[in-house]
Scaffold this motif. Structure first.
Motif, PDB file in Angstrom:
ATOM      1  N   ALA A   5      22.978  31.651 -10.506  1.00 27.98           N
ATOM      2  CA  ALA A   5      22.641  33.035 -10.174  1.00 27.98           C
ATOM      3  C   ALA A   5      23.584  34.014 -10.876  1.00 27.98           C
ATOM      4  O   ALA A   5      23.144  34.980 -11.506  1.00 27.98           O
ATOM      5  CB  ALA A   5      22.685  33.243  -8.656  1.00 27.98           C
ATOM      6  N   ALA A  10      22.488  37.785 -11.377  1.00 23.78           N
ATOM      7  CA  ALA A  10      22.061  37.952  -9.985  1.00 23.78           C
ATOM      8  C   ALA A  10      23.264  37.926  -9.052  1.00 23.78           C
ATOM      9  O   ALA A  10      24.325  37.403  -9.399  1.00 23.78           O
ATOM     10  CB  ALA A  10      21.092  36.840  -9.596  1.00 23.78           C
ATOM     11  N   ASN A  11      23.077  38.480  -7.846  1.00 29.34           N
ATOM     12  CA  ASN A  11      24.122  38.339  -6.835  1.00 29.34           C
ATOM     13  C   ASN A  11      23.555  37.823  -5.513  1.00 29.34           C
ATOM     14  O   ASN A  11      24.146  37.981  -4.447  1.00 29.34           O
ATOM     15  CB  ASN A  11      24.889  39.652  -6.621  1.00 29.34           C
ATOM     16  CG  ASN A  11      23.993  40.799  -6.218  1.00 29.34           C
ATOM     17  OD1 ASN A  11      22.800  40.625  -6.018  1.00 29.34           O
ATOM     18  ND2 ASN A  11      24.572  41.973  -6.107  1.00 29.34           N
ATOM     19  N   THR A  12      22.384  37.198  -5.611  1.00 29.86           N
ATOM     20  CA  THR A  12      21.799  36.447  -4.515  1.00 29.86           C
ATOM     21  C   THR A  12      20.800  35.491  -5.120  1.00 29.86           C
ATOM     22  O   THR A  12      20.513  35.542  -6.323  1.00 29.86           O
ATOM     23  CB  THR A  12      21.138  37.368  -3.475  1.00 29.86           C
ATOM     24  OG1 THR A  12      20.701  36.571  -2.362  1.00 29.86           O
ATOM     25  CG2 THR A  12      19.928  38.094  -4.050  1.00 29.86           C
ATOM     26  N   PHE A  13      20.240  34.590  -4.286  1.00 30.05           N
ATOM     27  CA  PHE A  13      19.231  33.665  -4.794  1.00 30.05           C
ATOM     28  C   PHE A  13      18.432  33.091  -3.630  1.00 30.05           C
ATOM     29  O   PHE A  13      18.850  33.130  -2.481  1.00 30.05           O
ATOM     30  CB  PHE A  13      19.862  32.529  -5.612  1.00 30.05           C
ATOM     31  CG  PHE A  13      20.861  31.685  -4.849  1.00 30.05           C
ATOM     32  CD1 PHE A  13      20.465  30.562  -4.142  1.00 30.05           C
ATOM     33  CD2 PHE A  13      22.215  32.018  -4.867  1.00 30.05           C
ATOM     34  CE1 PHE A  13      21.382  29.792  -3.450  1.00 30.05           C
ATOM     35  CE2 PHE A  13      23.148  31.254  -4.174  1.00 30.05           C
ATOM     36  CZ  PHE A  13      22.726  30.136  -3.459  1.00 30.05           C
ATOM     37  N   TYR A 238      14.134  39.012  -4.275  1.00 30.00           N
ATOM     38  CA  TYR A 238      14.127  37.676  -4.855  1.00 30.00           C
ATOM     39  C   TYR A 238      12.918  37.531  -5.770  1.00 30.00           C
ATOM     40  O   TYR A 238      11.806  37.922  -5.402  1.00 30.00           O
ATOM     41  CB  TYR A 238      14.072  36.612  -3.746  1.00 30.00           C
ATOM     42  CG  TYR A 238      15.162  36.769  -2.724  1.00 30.00           C
ATOM     43  CD1 TYR A 238      16.379  36.121  -2.862  1.00 30.00           C
ATOM     44  CD2 TYR A 238      14.981  37.605  -1.608  1.00 30.00           C
ATOM     45  CE1 TYR A 238      17.394  36.288  -1.930  1.00 30.00           C
ATOM     46  CE2 TYR A 238      15.986  37.778  -0.672  1.00 30.00           C
ATOM     47  CZ  TYR A 238      17.196  37.114  -0.838  1.00 30.00           C
ATOM     48  OH  TYR A 238      18.190  37.290   0.085  1.00 30.00           O
ATOM     49  N   TYR A 248      14.203  35.008 -15.952  1.00 28.70           N
ATOM     50  CA  TYR A 248      14.755  35.673 -14.774  1.00 28.70           C
ATOM     51  C   TYR A 248      15.892  36.614 -15.170  1.00 28.70           C
ATOM     52  O   TYR A 248      16.017  37.717 -14.629  1.00 28.70           O
ATOM     53  CB  TYR A 248      15.271  34.637 -13.771  1.00 28.70           C
ATOM     54  CG  TYR A 248      14.186  33.825 -13.112  1.00 28.70           C
ATOM     55  CD1 TYR A 248      13.101  34.443 -12.508  1.00 28.70           C
ATOM     56  CD2 TYR A 248      14.247  32.442 -13.091  1.00 28.70           C
ATOM     57  CE1 TYR A 248      12.095  33.703 -11.897  1.00 28.70           C
ATOM     58  CE2 TYR A 248      13.246  31.690 -12.485  1.00 28.70           C
ATOM     59  CZ  TYR A 248      12.174  32.326 -11.891  1.00 28.70           C
ATOM     60  OH  TYR A 248      11.199  31.587 -11.299  1.00 28.70           O
ATOM     61  N   GLN A 249      16.704  36.182 -16.107  1.00 25.30           N
ATOM     62  CA  GLN A 249      17.801  37.037 -16.576  1.00 25.30           C
ATOM     63  C   GLN A 249      17.259  38.332 -17.158  1.00 25.30           C
ATOM     64  O   GLN A 249      17.800  39.414 -16.898  1.00 25.30           O
ATOM     65  CB  GLN A 249      18.627  36.290 -17.626  1.00 25.30           C
ATOM     66  CG  GLN A 249      19.862  37.048 -18.076  1.00 25.30           C
ATOM     67  CD  GLN A 249      20.745  36.197 -18.977  1.00 25.30           C
ATOM     68  OE1 GLN A 249      20.291  35.239 -19.603  1.00 25.30           O
ATOM     69  NE2 GLN A 249      22.021  36.523 -19.030  1.00 25.30           N
ATOM     70  N   ILE A 252      15.995  40.524 -14.222  1.00 25.09           N
ATOM     71  CA  ILE A 252      17.117  41.097 -13.479  1.00 25.09           C
ATOM     72  C   ILE A 252      17.731  42.252 -14.256  1.00 25.09           C
ATOM     73  O   ILE A 252      18.052  43.308 -13.694  1.00 25.09           O
ATOM     74  CB  ILE A 252      18.159  40.015 -13.159  1.00 25.09           C
ATOM     75  CG1 ILE A 252      17.602  39.034 -12.122  1.00 25.09           C
ATOM     76  CG2 ILE A 252      19.457  40.642 -12.644  1.00 25.09           C
ATOM     77  CD1 ILE A 252      18.433  37.786 -11.945  1.00 25.09           C
ATOM     78  N   ARG A 256      18.000  46.078 -12.925  1.00 25.61           N
ATOM     79  CA  ARG A 256      19.294  46.770 -12.851  1.00 25.61           C
ATOM     80  C   ARG A 256      19.283  48.043 -13.686  1.00 25.61           C
ATOM     81  O   ARG A 256      19.825  49.074 -13.278  1.00 25.61           O
ATOM     82  CB  ARG A 256      20.408  45.832 -13.325  1.00 25.61           C
ATOM     83  CG  ARG A 256      20.742  44.721 -12.345  1.00 25.61           C
ATOM     84  CD  ARG A 256      22.014  44.010 -12.762  1.00 25.61           C
ATOM     85  NE  ARG A 256      22.356  42.938 -11.840  1.00 25.61           N
ATOM     86  CZ  ARG A 256      22.930  43.114 -10.646  1.00 25.61           C
ATOM     87  NH1 ARG A 256      23.228  44.333 -10.234  1.00 25.61           N
ATOM     88  NH2 ARG A 256      23.208  42.085  -9.882  1.00 25.61           N
TER      89      ARG A 256
END
Length: 265
Positions: A5, A10-13, A238, A248-249, A252, A256
């Protein structure tokens, strides 16, 4: 998963408690749990979301099927106590050969039987697209289930953007109205998590097929509006889009970049 993550911004998953199509779970490794907790604290990982297997159907008319769901969820909730204060999400299920009301009562009974006062995990009902005899397409159905749950402070909702759009809530053109309807029917205090997924299908199709952000019927602007909506701030998001880590990167980074108030979680 914490390291993965962080590696993609990310900072959650979200994670599956066990094989999403099966029933076996790996034994708990307490040293691994301690290592994760230390890593999460050091790297600012926020509330994580556990997802129950897709094979569960707590609404089923078949007692054996409900018993399987009960045993799995009960075990999952005990295991979640190793990482207290997080979320456990599941699909409400399908009422199959019985009435919708009977299926909902099965869900209520199962949750009231499996949830216990000392638990520190919040159980989330996921909004569904309404395929076949699925329960949870409407806010009214979820509200009716929540109303009868004894541990009110340990129950909430995970709103899936693909599901509700496919289910008939137009978050693309009428996001404000949908949020208000959710608040009036369930209460925004019960909205604990968001699944951000585009849809391969058109509005109100009841199909439930996820697409990458911006590449489906919802489009990029919808997600920009969601993450910046003042009434949805602080709710963890999520991704369940059809992606590998690099995809996913990218998503995200997009979220952001488009978030105008604070870091997206």
């Amino acid at each position: 998963m914490g390291k993965e993550a962080i590696s993609i911004g990310a900072n959650t998953f979200q994670f599956f408690t066990r094989n999403p199509r099966g029933s076996k779970a790996k034994p708990i490794d307490e040293e691994d749990v301690r290592n994760y907790q230390e890593y999460a604290k050091a790297n600012g990982i926020h509330t994580i979301l556990a997802h129950a297997p897709y094979t569960l159907n707590p609404a089923s008319a078949d007692k054996k099927v409900r018993d399987f769901a009960y045993l799995t969820i009960a075990d999952d909730l005990k295991r979640m106590e190793y990482v207290p204060g997080n979320y456990y999400n599941f699909h409400p299920g399908s009422h199959t050969t019985q009435t919708r009301e009977a299926g909902m009562e099965n869900i209520i009974q199962l949750l009231n039987d499996v949830m216990y006062p000392e638990m520190r995990t919040t159980v989330l009902l996921e909004t569904m697209a309404g395929k076949g005899t699925e329960i949870g397409r409407t806010f009214e159905e979820l509200a009716a289930i929540i109303e009868k749950i004894q541990l009110k402070d340990r129950i909430g909702v995970c709103l899936d953007t693909c599901h509700i759009f496919d289910g008939g809530y137009d978050i693309k053109e009428h996001l404000e109205q949908v949020i208000e309807e959710f608040d009036q029917t369930i209460g925004l205090d019960k909205l604990k998590a968001l699944h951000l997924n585009d849809s391969k299908n058109p509005f109100s199709s009841h199909k439930d097929r996820h697409e990458k952000l911006g590449e489906g019927s919802l489009g990029s602007t919808t997600f920009v509006n969601i993450i910046n909506h003042p009434r949805l701030q602080g709710i963890p998001c999520y991704l369940e889009t059809p992606n590998e880590l690099a995809g996913y990167q990218k998503e995200i980074a997009f979220l952001r970049n488009e978030y105008r108030s604070a870091p997206v979680i």
